[in-house]
Motif scaffolding. Structure first.
Motif, PDB file in Angstrom:
ATOM      1  N   TRP A  21      10.287  64.477 -14.938  1.00 47.59           N
ATOM      2  CA  TRP A  21       9.222  64.461 -13.934  1.00 47.59           C
ATOM      3  C   TRP A  21       8.379  63.198 -14.072  1.00 47.59           C
ATOM      4  O   TRP A  21       8.070  62.763 -15.177  1.00 47.59           O
ATOM      5  N   LYS A  42       6.730  68.859  -7.612  1.00 50.99           N
ATOM      6  CA  LYS A  42       5.955  69.944  -8.237  1.00 50.99           C
ATOM      7  C   LYS A  42       4.581  70.008  -7.592  1.00 50.99           C
ATOM      8  O   LYS A  42       3.905  68.992  -7.427  1.00 50.99           O
ATOM      9  N   ASP A  99       2.468  77.766  -8.942  1.00 51.93           N
ATOM     10  CA  ASP A  99       3.300  76.654  -9.433  1.00 51.93           C
ATOM     11  C   ASP A  99       4.638  76.692  -8.707  1.00 51.93           C
ATOM     12  O   ASP A  99       5.402  77.650  -8.853  1.00 51.93           O
ATOM     13  N   VAL A 101       8.178  74.410  -7.350  1.00 45.58           N
ATOM     14  CA  VAL A 101       9.052  73.236  -7.354  1.00 45.58           C
ATOM     15  C   VAL A 101       9.821  73.251  -6.049  1.00 45.58           C
ATOM     16  O   VAL A 101      10.580  74.187  -5.769  1.00 45.58           O
ATOM     17  N   ASN A 119      11.223  76.955  -5.665  1.00 50.59           N
ATOM     18  CA  ASN A 119      11.534  77.727  -6.878  1.00 50.59           C
ATOM     19  C   ASN A 119      12.927  78.342  -6.798  1.00 50.59           C
ATOM     20  O   ASN A 119      13.146  79.516  -7.091  1.00 50.59           O
TER      21      ASN A 119
END
Length: 287
Positions: A21, A42, A99, A101, A119
């Motif tokens: 990342w 992210k 959170d 992705v 996710n």
């Protein structure tokens, strides 16, 4: 205390960088091809924050080639640059965790297609066309090759970007009818997978070990795994020889107890006192 917080943030950035990342920089063109390497972003924005992800695509010459916008309103929306008529609801419910992705993939195998996962859940899979895009000139942008990306200055949601390895989910489709493995999928890229033939009499002419790269793609040291059918049978056959020298109009027939070995679509015939290699048309099974 401030120094401790700064140190912890710095260590977090290093840890994420080691995992692939990178911190997002706005208004900087980054070498990236989302067609060959899916872009992952992210975020930790919550619904109702009105935060946005703004990522634009550019050609190698710097021409705008499309882009994707995500909005964290009271409900999540997406907008495809020069295609969507306005902010549009996702067709499926997004994962509830803050959170997230996001994986953005651009494909051109059969038209221009945008696939978005959140996710690891597919939340959008749309083929761009004159029926799905409001703007008639959408092709002028989206048909350009993408070589760079840029996070716009209005982006308030993107924290990090990168491309994480895609797990291998199984053997290649064209292998599965003849080749098997005891490996349990999914596996991480780089995993060595041992393969062998499903049929006990088949012979693998290629590599017995393949290495996972992503999805159902593998690399191998020798040739690609390929199973060739082989086998042995013992039966009585009549073998027609050349025309008899004495009776020119009659064919001489001899019978042998032969062992047939099938290999590469040819037949090897073996007998204690006789060995020959002949084709099917000279054989007639003794009934």
């Amino acid at each position: 205390m401030r120094n401790l917080q700064t140190t912890l943030i710095f260590l977090q950035i290093i840890s994420l960088s080691l995992c692939g990342w990178l911190p997002v920089e706005r208004e900087v063109k980054i070498e990236w091809d989302p067609e060959s390497t899916p872009l992952e972003i992210k975020t930790n924005s919550v619904l109702g924050s009105n935060d946005h992800v703004y990522v634009f695509f550019y050609s190698a010459e710097g021409q705008l080639s499309g882009g994707v916008v995500l909005r964290f309103g009271s409900t999540p929306h997406y907008w495809l640059l020069y295609c969507s008529p306005s902010y549009t609801n996702f067709p499926v419910k997004l994962p509830s965790t803050a959170d997230k992705v996001w994986r953005i993939t651009l494909t051109r195998t059969a038209g221009v297609r945008i696939v978005i996962q959140c996710n690891e859940v597919e939340v959008l899979n749309i083929l761009l066309s004159y029926s799905t895009c409001r703007y008639p000139y959408w092709r002028s942008y989206w048909n350009r090759d993408v070589a760079k990306i840029q996070f716009h200055s209005s982006d308030t949601a993107s924290d990090y970007y990168g491309s994480q390895p895609v797990s291998c989910t199984g053997l290649k489709a064209e292998w599965r009818t003849a080749i098997r493995t005891t490996t349990k999928f999914p596996v991480v890229p780089g995993t060595v997978v041992e393969v062998n033939c499903i049929e006990s009499r088949a012979l693998n002419k290629g590599s017995s070990e393949v290495t996972c790269t992503s999805g159902t793609e593998f690399i191998f040291n020798l040739n690609e795994p390929e199973c060739i059918n082989t086998g042995t049978k013992t039966m009585m056959y009549k073998v027609y020889t050349n025309v008899d020298r004495i009776e020119m109009n009659r064919k001489k027939v001899r019978e042998y107890q032969l062992q047939l070995i099938y290999e590469n679509s040819r037949i090897h015939i073996k007998e204690t006192s006789f060995m020959a290699l002949i084709s099917d048309e000279y054989l007639e099974k003794d009934t």
